[in-house]
Design a protein around this motif. Structure first.
Motif, PDB file in Angstrom:
ATOM      1  N   ALA A 154       0.823  -1.206   0.000  1.00  0.00           N
ATOM      2  CA  ALA A 154       0.000   0.000   0.000  1.00  0.00           C
ATOM      3  C   ALA A 154       0.860   1.260   0.000  1.00  0.00           C
ATOM      4  O   ALA A 154       0.604   2.202  -0.758  1.00  0.00           O
ATOM      5  CB  ALA A 154      -0.947  -0.007   1.197  1.00  0.00           C
ATOM      6  N   VAL A 155       1.872   1.291   0.847  1.00  0.00           N
ATOM      7  CA  VAL A 155       2.753   2.466   0.884  1.00  0.00           C
ATOM      8  C   VAL A 155       3.494   2.603  -0.437  1.00  0.00           C
ATOM      9  O   VAL A 155       3.612   3.702  -0.994  1.00  0.00           O
ATOM     10  CB  VAL A 155       3.735   2.363   2.065  1.00  0.00           C
ATOM     11  CG1 VAL A 155       4.731   3.527   2.035  1.00  0.00           C
ATOM     12  CG2 VAL A 155       2.983   2.355   3.392  1.00  0.00           C
ATOM     13  N   ILE A 205       6.462   8.444   9.960  1.00  0.00           N
ATOM     14  CA  ILE A 205       5.223   7.706  10.158  1.00  0.00           C
ATOM     15  C   ILE A 205       4.055   8.395   9.473  1.00  0.00           C
ATOM     16  O   ILE A 205       3.257   7.754   8.774  1.00  0.00           O
ATOM     17  CB  ILE A 205       4.936   7.537  11.662  1.00  0.00           C
ATOM     18  CG1 ILE A 205       5.970   6.604  12.294  1.00  0.00           C
ATOM     19  CG2 ILE A 205       3.531   6.991  11.888  1.00  0.00           C
ATOM     20  CD1 ILE A 205       5.908   5.184  11.790  1.00  0.00           C
ATOM     21  N   ALA A 206       3.920   9.716   9.644  1.00  0.00           N
ATOM     22  CA  ALA A 206       2.790  10.434   9.048  1.00  0.00           C
ATOM     23  C   ALA A 206       2.813  10.328   7.527  1.00  0.00           C
ATOM     24  O   ALA A 206       1.757  10.192   6.882  1.00  0.00           O
ATOM     25  CB  ALA A 206       2.807  11.893   9.489  1.00  0.00           C
ATOM     26  N   ASP A 207       4.012  10.390   6.936  1.00  0.00           N
ATOM     27  CA  ASP A 207       4.119  10.266   5.484  1.00  0.00           C
ATOM     28  C   ASP A 207       3.741   8.857   5.028  1.00  0.00           C
ATOM     29  O   ASP A 207       3.087   8.674   3.996  1.00  0.00           O
ATOM     30  CB  ASP A 207       5.545  10.585   5.035  1.00  0.00           C
ATOM     31  CG  ASP A 207       5.927  12.044   5.260  1.00  0.00           C
ATOM     32  OD1 ASP A 207       5.007  12.872   5.410  1.00  0.00           O
ATOM     33  OD2 ASP A 207       7.141  12.342   5.293  1.00  0.00           O
ATOM     34  N   LYS A 208       4.157   7.846   5.811  1.00  0.00           N
ATOM     35  CA  LYS A 208       3.771   6.470   5.487  1.00  0.00           C
ATOM     36  C   LYS A 208       2.259   6.296   5.558  1.00  0.00           C
ATOM     37  O   LYS A 208       1.656   5.642   4.702  1.00  0.00           O
ATOM     38  CB  LYS A 208       4.440   5.493   6.452  1.00  0.00           C
ATOM     39  CG  LYS A 208       5.926   5.299   6.279  1.00  0.00           C
ATOM     40  CD  LYS A 208       6.407   4.266   7.287  1.00  0.00           C
ATOM     41  CE  LYS A 208       7.885   4.025   7.216  1.00  0.00           C
ATOM     42  NZ  LYS A 208       8.324   3.007   8.203  1.00  0.00           N
ATOM     43  N   ASP A 243      -2.878   0.458   7.816  1.00  0.00           N
ATOM     44  CA  ASP A 243      -1.718   1.296   8.087  1.00  0.00           C
ATOM     45  C   ASP A 243      -2.044   2.782   8.195  1.00  0.00           C
ATOM     46  O   ASP A 243      -1.311   3.535   8.836  1.00  0.00           O
ATOM     47  CB  ASP A 243      -0.683   1.121   6.969  1.00  0.00           C
ATOM     48  CG  ASP A 243       0.021  -0.222   7.047  1.00  0.00           C
ATOM     49  OD1 ASP A 243      -0.039  -0.855   8.108  1.00  0.00           O
ATOM     50  OD2 ASP A 243       0.620  -0.627   6.039  1.00  0.00           O
ATOM     51  N   ALA A 244      -3.141   3.219   7.567  1.00  0.00           N
ATOM     52  CA  ALA A 244      -3.431   4.647   7.550  1.00  0.00           C
ATOM     53  C   ALA A 244      -3.782   5.187   8.927  1.00  0.00           C
ATOM     54  O   ALA A 244      -3.651   6.381   9.185  1.00  0.00           O
ATOM     55  CB  ALA A 244      -4.583   4.936   6.583  1.00  0.00           C
ATOM     56  N   VAL A 245      -4.228   4.316   9.834  1.00  0.00           N
ATOM     57  CA  VAL A 245      -4.667   4.797  11.145  1.00  0.00           C
ATOM     58  C   VAL A 245      -3.993   4.090  12.305  1.00  0.00           C
ATOM     59  O   VAL A 245      -4.195   4.450  13.458  1.00  0.00           O
ATOM     60  CB  VAL A 245      -6.204   4.647  11.301  1.00  0.00           C
ATOM     61  CG1 VAL A 245      -6.927   5.510  10.278  1.00  0.00           C
ATOM     62  CG2 VAL A 245      -6.636   3.191  11.178  1.00  0.00           C
ATOM     63  N   THR A 246      -3.182   3.061  12.047  1.00  0.00           N
ATOM     64  CA  THR A 246      -2.640   2.236  13.122  1.00  0.00           C
ATOM     65  C   THR A 246      -1.133   2.391  13.190  1.00  0.00           C
ATOM     66  O   THR A 246      -0.392   1.677  12.537  1.00  0.00           O
ATOM     67  CB  THR A 246      -3.002   0.755  12.898  1.00  0.00           C
ATOM     68  OG1 THR A 246      -4.374   0.667  12.551  1.00  0.00           O
ATOM     69  CG2 THR A 246      -2.738  -0.051  14.159  1.00  0.00           C
ATOM     70  N   VAL A 247      -0.670   3.320  14.012  1.00  0.00           N
ATOM     71  CA  VAL A 247       0.753   3.628  14.087  1.00  0.00           C
ATOM     72  C   VAL A 247       1.561   2.417  14.522  1.00  0.00           C
ATOM     73  O   VAL A 247       2.600   2.102  13.958  1.00  0.00           O
ATOM     74  CB  VAL A 247       0.994   4.808  15.061  1.00  0.00           C
ATOM     75  CG1 VAL A 247       2.484   5.024  15.289  1.00  0.00           C
ATOM     76  CG2 VAL A 247       0.364   6.075  14.513  1.00  0.00           C
ATOM     77  N   ASP A 248       1.093   1.691  15.543  1.00  0.00           N
ATOM     78  CA  ASP A 248       1.853   0.566  16.084  1.00  0.00           C
ATOM     79  C   ASP A 248       2.083  -0.527  15.051  1.00  0.00           C
ATOM     80  O   ASP A 248       3.029  -1.305  15.164  1.00  0.00           O
ATOM     81  CB  ASP A 248       1.130  -0.040  17.292  1.00  0.00           C
ATOM     82  CG  ASP A 248       1.224   0.846  18.513  1.00  0.00           C
ATOM     83  OD1 ASP A 248       2.056   1.780  18.506  1.00  0.00           O
ATOM     84  OD2 ASP A 248       0.463   0.618  19.462  1.00  0.00           O
ATOM     85  N   GLU A 249       1.207  -0.601  14.037  1.00  0.00           N
ATOM     86  CA  GLU A 249       1.315  -1.687  13.070  1.00  0.00           C
ATOM     87  C   GLU A 249       2.256  -1.348  11.910  1.00  0.00           C
ATOM     88  O   GLU A 249       2.405  -2.136  10.983  1.00  0.00           O
ATOM     89  CB  GLU A 249      -0.069  -2.029  12.516  1.00  0.00           C
ATOM     90  CG  GLU A 249      -1.111  -2.341  13.585  1.00  0.00           C
ATOM     91  CD  GLU A 249      -0.648  -3.378  14.597  1.00  0.00           C
ATOM     92  OE1 GLU A 249      -0.932  -3.178  15.789  1.00  0.00           O
ATOM     93  OE2 GLU A 249      -0.009  -4.348  14.216  1.00  0.00           O
ATOM     94  N   LEU A 250       2.867  -0.173  11.924  1.00  0.00           N
ATOM     95  CA  LEU A 250       3.797   0.197  10.860  1.00  0.00           C
ATOM     96  C   LEU A 250       5.236  -0.203  11.194  1.00  0.00           C
ATOM     97  O   LEU A 250       6.178   0.250  10.565  1.00  0.00           O
ATOM     98  CB  LEU A 250       3.737   1.710  10.609  1.00  0.00           C
ATOM     99  CG  LEU A 250       2.509   2.174   9.828  1.00  0.00           C
ATOM    100  CD1 LEU A 250       2.456   3.680   9.809  1.00  0.00           C
ATOM    101  CD2 LEU A 250       2.510   1.630   8.418  1.00  0.00           C
ATOM    102  N   LYS A 251       5.394  -1.054  12.185  1.00  0.00           N
ATOM    103  CA  LYS A 251       6.730  -1.487  12.567  1.00  0.00           C
ATOM    104  C   LYS A 251       7.233  -2.562  11.616  1.00  0.00           C
ATOM    105  O   LYS A 251       6.477  -3.117  10.812  1.00  0.00           O
ATOM    106  CB  LYS A 251       6.731  -2.016  14.002  1.00  0.00           C
ATOM    107  CG  LYS A 251       5.843  -3.231  14.209  1.00  0.00           C
ATOM    108  CD  LYS A 251       5.844  -3.651  15.665  1.00  0.00           C
ATOM    109  CE  LYS A 251       4.968  -4.880  15.870  1.00  0.00           C
ATOM    110  NZ  LYS A 251       4.940  -5.309  17.275  1.00  0.00           N
ATOM    111  N   VAL A 252       8.498  -2.900  11.701  1.00  0.00           N
ATOM    112  CA  VAL A 252       9.108  -3.910  10.851  1.00  0.00           C
ATOM    113  C   VAL A 252       8.404  -5.254  11.027  1.00  0.00           C
ATOM    114  O   VAL A 252       8.173  -5.713  12.142  1.00  0.00           O
ATOM    115  CB  VAL A 252      10.602  -4.054  11.182  1.00  0.00           C
ATOM    116  CG1 VAL A 252      11.204  -5.242  10.457  1.00  0.00           C
ATOM    117  CG2 VAL A 252      11.337  -2.775  10.825  1.00  0.00           C
ATOM    118  N   GLY A 253       8.085  -5.867   9.895  1.00  0.00           N
ATOM    119  CA  GLY A 253       7.522  -7.209   9.934  1.00  0.00           C
ATOM    120  C   GLY A 253       6.044  -7.285  10.188  1.00  0.00           C
ATOM    121  O   GLY A 253       5.538  -8.352  10.525  1.00  0.00           O
ATOM    122  N   ASP A 254       5.310  -6.203  10.021  1.00  0.00           N
ATOM    123  CA  ASP A 254       3.896  -6.206  10.371  1.00  0.00           C
ATOM    124  C   ASP A 254       3.100  -7.248   9.604  1.00  0.00           C
ATOM    125  O   ASP A 254       2.324  -7.987  10.205  1.00  0.00           O
ATOM    126  CB  ASP A 254       3.281  -4.812  10.198  1.00  0.00           C
ATOM    127  CG  ASP A 254       3.548  -4.201   8.824  1.00  0.00           C
ATOM    128  OD1 ASP A 254       4.043  -4.904   7.930  1.00  0.00           O
ATOM    129  OD2 ASP A 254       3.250  -3.003   8.647  1.00  0.00           O
TER     130      ASP A 254
END
Length: 369
Positions: A52-53, A69-72, A137-148
């Motif tokens: 998606a990104v 994060i905001a850009d992602k 990903d658009a609303v869940t900051v914690d889920e943008l970590k490596v390996g999500d």
């Protein structure tokens, strides 16, 4: 004909993007064509798709994949619809409906949402649709970590009791060292037990456009195999990579399934948020691990946290240094503290039916969930 299977495929960003980092329609359609062949043979298919990104950042004017994060999040908000447009356009000529499902950690942690998601999957698969899943990903900051999405695919495979989880990436399996830099590296064809030693053989992020590396795939394999789902890691570059992954399995790394957990046990082990902590003595630890007993109030050394009957607790050894398992409290924290402190404590703190033991090996891989 090969027996029909329920297969979860996870496709990473590197398997969907071109040299410039944007979404490659050719790569995506190549994956869909292979899925269509498996679908026509009667197999139930679920696709966990990154990208998606990667699909969205160019549309917002970014020259390369953003770091902030905001850009992602902004790129994911634009890119998710573009990604699904591509999948829908690719699946429709094959006579297959693509169903978008965006999930977050909360969809697994909340038991009602977990059941609802499972029911939706059951209907979609019964109707021969292919669910296409991604993190929200658009609303869940914690889920943008490596390996999500590696972790997500393992959670989905466990939820659905899949016959196989396939992690498609840009390398053909797990190696003893980084094959890009070490000519002596050799591919590991089969893994029986997943332990901490395997993490030492894993490298960092796999590519500049993706977020996951081999380390996150090993952790995902640990989750899935402990829920009874074998995992196969392989390259997506071959024309028949998906079919080979589903049946031949001679060109990647196969992680053998360890056991089969009931759905309730999976939820307790992998998703349930803990509301309290207990430390127990050696006798209670032995009864839980080797005698199939319940946790009695007499074995409790300490009660931490505020919780009610039915809440999930994490249980530790006497020193509080190792997780022994998780379970539902039979009574609230106040009452349990009173019972544990009494001269002759009686009563069940956690019933065996509401308990799941966690081995030291599995604990290591649950840290990022």
């Amino acid at each position: 004909m090969a027996s029909k299977k329920r297969i979860v495929f996870k496709v990473g960003t590197s398997s969907l993007t071109g040299a410039g980092g944007g979404l490659s329609s050719g790569k995506l359609r190549g994956i869909v064509r292979q899925l269509a062949v498996l679908h026509a043979a009667g197999h139930e298919l679920v696709l966990v798709s990154s990208g998606a990104v990667a699909a969205g950042f160019a549309a917002l004017g970014f020259e390369r994949r953003p770091k902030r994060i905001a850009d992602k999040q902004a790129a994911a908000a634009v890119g998710q619809s573009l990604l699904m447009e591509e999948y829908t356009a690719a699946f429709l000529p094959e006579g297959i409906a693509a169903a978008q499902i965006l999930l977050t950690r909360g969809d697994f942690a909340d038991p009602r949402r977990y059941r609802n998601a499972l029911q939706a999957f059951d209907v979609l698969l019964a109707r021969r649709a292919v669910p296409v899943i991604n993190e929200n990903d658009a609303v869940t900051v914690d889920e943008l970590k490596v390996g999500d999405n590696d972790t997500l695919s393992a959670q989905v495979a466990a939820m659905l009791r899949a016959d196989l989880l396939v992690l498609l990436t840009d390398v053909d399996g797990l190696y003893t060292a980084n094959p890009r830099t070490d000519p002596q590296a050799r591919r590991i064809a089969r893994v029986g037990q997943i332990g901490a030693d395997l993490l030492a053989a894993a490298d960092g992020a796999g590519s500049a456009n993706g977020t996951g590396g081999m380390r996150t795939k090993i952790k995902a394999a640990a989750i899935a195999t402990h829920a009874g789902v074998p995992v196969y890691i392989c390259s997506s570059q071959k024309p028949d990579a998906l079919w080979q992954a589903a049946f031949a399995q001679d060109d990647g790394t196969l992680f053998a399934a360890q056991q089969t957990m009931k759905t309730q046990k999976q939820w307790l082990a992998f998703y349930a948020p803990s509301r309290g902590r207990l430390r127990i003595d050696a006798g209670a630890e032995h009864a839980l691990a080797h005698e199939g007993g319940s946790l009695l109030a007499s074995g409790i050394l300490a009660v931490d946290g505020q919780f009610a009957a039915g809440d999930v607790l994490t249980v530790y050894n006497a020193e509080g240094t190792r997780i022994l398992g998780k379970g539902r409290a039979k009574t609230g924290s106040g009452r349990l503290k009173t019972l544990a402190a009494s001269p002759k404590p009686r009563g069940v703190a956690v019933h065996r039916d509401d308990w799941i033991g966690i081995t030291p090996e599995l604990e290591l891989f649950l840290q990022d969930i």
